[in-house]
Design a protein around this motif. Sequence first.
Motif, mmCIF file in Angstrom:
data_model
loop_
_atom_site.group_PDB
_atom_site.id
_atom_site.type_symbol
_atom_site.label_atom_id
_atom_site.label_comp_id
_atom_site.label_asym_id
_atom_site.label_seq_id
_atom_site.Cartn_x
_atom_site.Cartn_y
_atom_site.Cartn_z
ATOM 1 N N PRO A 1 0.680 -1.221 0.042
ATOM 2 C CA PRO A 1 0.072 -0.116 0.111
ATOM 3 C C PRO A 1 0.951 1.412 -0.043
ATOM 4 O O PRO A 1 0.375 2.416 -0.397
ATOM 5 N N ASP A 2 2.016 1.315 0.470
ATOM 6 C CA ASP A 2 3.001 2.419 0.390
ATOM 7 C C ASP A 2 3.658 2.554 -1.000
ATOM 8 O O ASP A 2 3.773 3.800 -1.254
ATOM 9 N N THR A 3 3.856 1.482 -1.627
ATOM 10 C CA THR A 3 4.614 1.896 -3.106
ATOM 11 C C THR A 3 3.794 1.478 -4.421
ATOM 12 O O THR A 3 4.086 1.969 -5.255
ATOM 13 N N GLY A 4 2.541 0.763 -3.786
ATOM 14 C CA GLY A 4 1.787 0.092 -5.060
ATOM 15 C C GLY A 4 2.397 -0.774 -5.920
ATOM 16 O O GLY A 4 1.883 -1.351 -6.828
ATOM 17 N N LYS A 5 3.476 -1.522 -5.375
ATOM 18 C CA LYS A 5 4.130 -2.636 -6.069
ATOM 19 C C LYS A 5 3.320 -3.842 -5.745
ATOM 20 O O LYS A 5 2.836 -4.056 -4.595
ATOM 21 N N ILE A 6 3.143 -4.430 -6.946
ATOM 22 C CA ILE A 6 2.428 -5.688 -7.016
ATOM 23 C C ILE A 6 3.505 -7.038 -6.910
ATOM 24 O O ILE A 6 4.388 -6.950 -7.790
ATOM 25 N N THR A 7 3.361 -8.147 -6.042
ATOM 26 C CA THR A 7 4.154 -9.123 -6.025
ATOM 27 C C THR A 7 3.043 -10.444 -6.120
ATOM 28 O O THR A 7 2.484 -10.724 -5.409
ATOM 29 N N LEU A 8 3.567 -11.305 -7.517
ATOM 30 C CA LEU A 8 2.926 -12.405 -7.626
ATOM 31 C C LEU A 8 3.256 -13.566 -6.939
ATOM 32 O O LEU A 8 4.553 -13.623 -6.562
ATOM 33 N N LYS A 9 2.320 -14.098 -6.125
ATOM 34 C CA LYS A 9 2.749 -15.035 -5.205
ATOM 35 C C LYS A 9 2.569 -16.531 -5.693
ATOM 36 O O LYS A 9 3.330 -17.458 -5.882
ATOM 37 N N ASN A 10 1.310 -16.703 -6.230
ATOM 38 C CA ASN A 10 0.887 -18.032 -6.931
ATOM 39 C C ASN A 10 0.074 -17.855 -8.123
ATOM 40 O O ASN A 10 -0.519 -16.791 -8.187
ATOM 41 N N CYS A 11 0.323 -18.805 -8.975
ATOM 42 C CA CYS A 11 -0.682 -18.641 -10.097
ATOM 43 C C CYS A 11 -0.893 -19.991 -10.599
ATOM 44 O O CYS A 11 -0.307 -20.878 -10.741
ATOM 45 N N VAL A 12 -2.322 -20.311 -10.345
ATOM 46 C CA VAL A 12 -2.901 -21.528 -10.504
ATOM 47 C C VAL A 12 -3.862 -21.742 -11.492
ATOM 48 O O VAL A 12 -4.769 -20.999 -11.549
ATOM 49 N N GLU B 1 5.193 -19.062 -8.181
ATOM 50 C CA GLU B 1 4.861 -20.419 -8.284
ATOM 51 C C GLU B 1 3.811 -20.571 -9.115
ATOM 52 O O GLU B 1 2.962 -19.903 -8.954
ATOM 53 N N THR B 2 4.141 -21.629 -10.017
ATOM 54 C CA THR B 2 2.990 -22.012 -11.152
ATOM 55 C C THR B 2 2.569 -23.541 -10.839
ATOM 56 O O THR B 2 3.239 -24.086 -10.611
ATOM 57 N N LYS B 3 1.186 -23.571 -11.089
ATOM 58 C CA LYS B 3 0.862 -25.002 -10.858
ATOM 59 C C LYS B 3 -0.468 -25.097 -11.860
ATOM 60 O O LYS B 3 -1.108 -24.407 -11.980
ATOM 61 N N VAL B 4 -0.550 -26.322 -12.412
ATOM 62 C CA VAL B 4 -1.518 -26.487 -13.549
ATOM 63 C C VAL B 4 -2.208 -27.778 -13.083
ATOM 64 O O VAL B 4 -1.600 -28.748 -12.724
ATOM 65 N N MET B 5 -3.494 -27.780 -13.261
ATOM 66 C CA MET B 5 -4.242 -29.122 -13.203
ATOM 67 C C MET B 5 -5.107 -29.101 -14.403
ATOM 68 O O MET B 5 -5.770 -28.218 -14.969
ATOM 69 N N GLU B 6 -4.845 -30.290 -15.050
ATOM 70 C CA GLU B 6 -5.433 -30.606 -16.219
ATOM 71 C C GLU B 6 -6.867 -31.194 -15.908
ATOM 72 O O GLU B 6 -7.094 -32.048 -15.005
ATOM 73 N N VAL B 7 -7.794 -30.666 -16.707
ATOM 74 C CA VAL B 7 -8.989 -31.202 -16.784
ATOM 75 C C VAL B 7 -9.130 -31.831 -18.038
ATOM 76 O O VAL B 7 -9.225 -31.352 -19.171
ATOM 77 N N GLU B 8 -9.363 -33.140 -18.167
ATOM 78 C CA GLU B 8 -9.242 -33.819 -19.410
ATOM 79 C C GLU B 8 -10.601 -34.172 -20.101
ATOM 80 O O GLU B 8 -11.767 -34.650 -19.493
ATOM 81 N N THR B 9 -10.944 -33.488 -21.450
ATOM 82 C CA THR B 9 -12.058 -33.618 -21.981
ATOM 83 C C THR B 9 -11.618 -34.573 -23.398
ATOM 84 O O THR B 9 -10.553 -34.574 -23.573
ATOM 85 N N TYR B 10 -12.652 -34.892 -23.969
ATOM 86 C CA TYR B 10 -12.162 -35.281 -25.291
ATOM 87 C C TYR B 10 -12.836 -34.644 -26.665
ATOM 88 O O TYR B 10 -14.260 -34.535 -26.532
ATOM 89 N N GLU B 11 -12.264 -34.038 -27.291
ATOM 90 C CA GLU B 11 -12.657 -33.032 -28.411
ATOM 91 C C GLU B 11 -12.886 -34.262 -29.694
ATOM 92 O O GLU B 11 -11.884 -34.378 -30.065
#
Lengths: 159, 757, 74
Positions: free
Chosen positions: B623-634, B693-703
């Motif tokens: 809140p003092d600098t306005g800087k954004i830090t990414l923590k997790n991306c899922v 940190e990145t994490k991916v969860m696959e949802v499998e469908t059949y196209e």
Amino acid sequence: MKKKLVHLTVNEEYHELYISPRKLLVEILRDELDLTGTKRGCSTGSCGACTILLDGAAVKSCSVLAVQVDGAKVTTVEGLADGAGLTPLQLSFLDHGAFQCGFCTSGMLMSATAFLNEDPVSEDIKKGIQGNICRCTGYNSILRAIRAVAEGKYEDEGR
Amino acid sequence: MKKHTYTVINTPIHNIDGIAKITGRAEYTFDITLPRMLHGKILRSPYPHGEIIHIDTSKAERLKGVKAVLTGKDTLGRKQGIWRRFKELCDEEILARDKVRYIGEPVATVAAVDEDTAEEALDLIEVEYNALPGAFEPLEAIKEGAPQLHEHAERNINVTRHIEWGDVDEGFKKADYVREDWFRCSSQAHVCMETHCAVADYTPEGKLTVYTSTQSHYYIKVLLAEILGLRENDVRVISRYTGGGFGSKFELDSAQFCCSILSMKLCQPVKIVLTREEEFSATKRRTPMFYYIRSGVKKDGAFLAKEARVFTEGGAYTAMGATALYLTGFFQSFPYVWPSYRYDGYRVYTNTAPTSAMRGFGAPQATFCAETQIDLIADELGIDPIDIRRKNAMYPGYEVPGQATIQSCGLGQCLDKIDDWIKSRGKLPPNRGIGVSAYGFMSGGIFNWFDTPYAFSSAVLQINIDGKVDLFVGSQDMGQGSNTTMAMICAEELGVKVEDIRLHMGDTETCPVDLGAWGSRETLMQGNAVKMAASKAKQQILEFATAKLAPNIVYDLDIKDGWIHLIARPERGLSFYDVVKEAIRGKDGQPIIARGHYTPHRKGMISPAYSFGVQAIEADVNPDTGKITLKNCVTAHDCGQVINPLGVEGQLEGAIAMAAGYGFTEDLPMDEGKILNPNLVDYMLLRATEMPETKVMEVETYEPEGPFGAKEAGEGLTNPTAGALGNAVFHATGISIKNLPITPEKVLNALKEKKNK
Amino acid sequence: MSYQCPVCEKIWPDTMELARHVFGVGDQTHKDWVNSKGVNFIELLLIQTMEPGNKGYKTLAEILERDAKKVEES
Ligand code: FES
Ligand code: FES
Ligand SMILES: [Zn+2]
């Protein structure tokens, strides 16, 4: 401009070269010695694609003149492993899919190699490749590849 | 859903170009040197708008080492463009003859013995301009009396688009809550690590060979032939390795064109490599968009009506901007069920570097706006962000009226997975928030604006005496891994190992036509062509095998892992390699050859198939600098059947880095058409240290439309990140920034404003 | 009191809503009507889109206030 004599040991091979004093090390490596594995993404020292080992330390070869490093020992990506061999780090890059287009890869490998030689247990692998830009991978696969080697997962491997 | 057992598909396989890339052996266009090769440079306009009165090249020509200096007057003066179906959208000469329309537009080109000499010669070319007033923003450019860029485009309107379904007026009448928002989406540079480059080699028999870094050798061949007045197949385009593309490398560019004309003049090879600065200031870029969106919903969050208006800053030429204008409009409604929707898009010419395709192709802009607004609506109505998305999510079988039919769709499962993850985070510390964004994307476009007479994708396959398979594809691997994907699809279908496949690509002389790597089309379209070719070859082999095994007529055969066998009795069989040897003898010594092709027919207006997903970003806001830090991306992601898991993971993480950059660090500020940060110091893309940190969860469908049920996993992943990031900031601080990128300065200002209220 | 669209005669409760309708339909006849009033349809739409505040709608609403037919509620 008068050419100058420069002595370089590149990938354990000794060279005597007459070169223009204006030539960058990256230019000599690529254009005179045909070591095109070393890339160039900016020429302003900001991308790291041209990273090589200079007497063991990771250096951006677009930021030094060849004449400045007279007598030095240089290792490029081509000199990482012998013949058909691969270093543990290279194997780990394959296993972890730590490259896509591959244009940053040589530089990444060199920065990471220097990092692993110096400080293989550091938590801060990210800092080791901070100077290298990769537009394709988002870095995390590269970090995983380096970490696996740092943790000794490839100790008995590497051909 | 059928459960399949695969031997190659969805197994972690090393990239087939991997060894070449990690040992420095991969030869990119940037690395190519030919005998007698010269080096070229391009002189570019310093004015955003002006008439070329006179160009004097004599001093430059006299410089020692200079071989040729060419200007627009030395060309056929043909205008070109990639939307070939519409003549007036082919508006770019590449080497301007009479008029320049943006800073960086090429006006002359030099070939010399080395780069330094060529560079020196540029300074000796004298160009006299009559500078004209410029128009830099859509709002100025569209006004009556504004400087007009092109004779044919009154008020500088380049392309317009209208999309509509349902009764929007009625929808708004029924709405309990209506919300209007305004957004500004910024530009972005592709920043391929290999800059645009080409080596042209013209020989006296009239053949032109161009080595180049491209996403589509076929397009470049056709466009070059047209503008140079050559026969299409007297031009050969070769691109074995491409150092990144992201949408910037499938239109004809100045390096390709200039080195071609120089080589044609000199009958000597000429190489041009753009500098990083040229790459930033004179190649195409992501389209800035100004969006106005109005949405009407029920109290319970059910979507009723949406209206979207966009004006895009087109820059000086059409490029792929026409496609971006259409796709942004369609994906503005995605991936939701809007009973009524109305979109109007206008692309306006301006005196800035042309805007065009970039990964996501108009959809990241649309998704940012849409997802930001959905969170504001949910907040206003007191509904959970996941719930409002779930309530309105697309589902399998949904028809977007007049536009598209959704076949496979795992959006619901994606929402569930992200919901679970968010709950698992518990209570967050102060100044931290989690934002979500849903998204989707097409698996290749179906509209034939290029006017190709060929199938959209083709493949040819030949099986040799040792069982090695030569697979010829037209697809282009720019790093996304399509070479490996195609080899895997071929190996799976044929029942052999990936090592048995020898892939040939990146050469118009030996490879069949494919439209190239853009619009996330390769896995589905080229993949289907490869699968068809492999399946036809397999059929031939099985005929021989059946004759040899002479099984009961009711049995059928299959091949897995090089073993041809009765499906019902897998132990009864023959080696693939042995049968191939005999089959070739039986064919009078001819190798086994098969072809495959794919063109979408009757698949709606956009694409045969769509990917879906939901992304959550956890971020801190200082809140003092306005800087954004990414923590997790899922990310929970439905790309149909995963073909190459390492490849999908790589695409996802790479997309996050690029799209997060779009969200909060990357921008191309300009002053009167001049880009102010054309270098990697001032243009801030994410470094390793800034990656969450990145994490991916696959949802499998059949196209059903994709090979083995697969669909796109390349560009769609670029769509959600800016929106999820903005929503994370919103949930951390209560402020919503509608103006990309979300810089510390904007955050601070908004915080201050909020406090003063 | 309500307002009638001068082109397609749809009825709207106020001129802002009517302006939204005229911009929303945006076909050639609605466009031509706006352009005949001494303003430019696309320019107004652009002002509406590029900056917050509904300036484009307000301008058109003023024109409609003056020129659209007023009808009594039925
Ligand atoms: S080329 Fe040396 S740092 Fe970019
Ligand atoms: S792999 Fe393409 S830039 Fe790193
Ligand atoms: Zn009307």
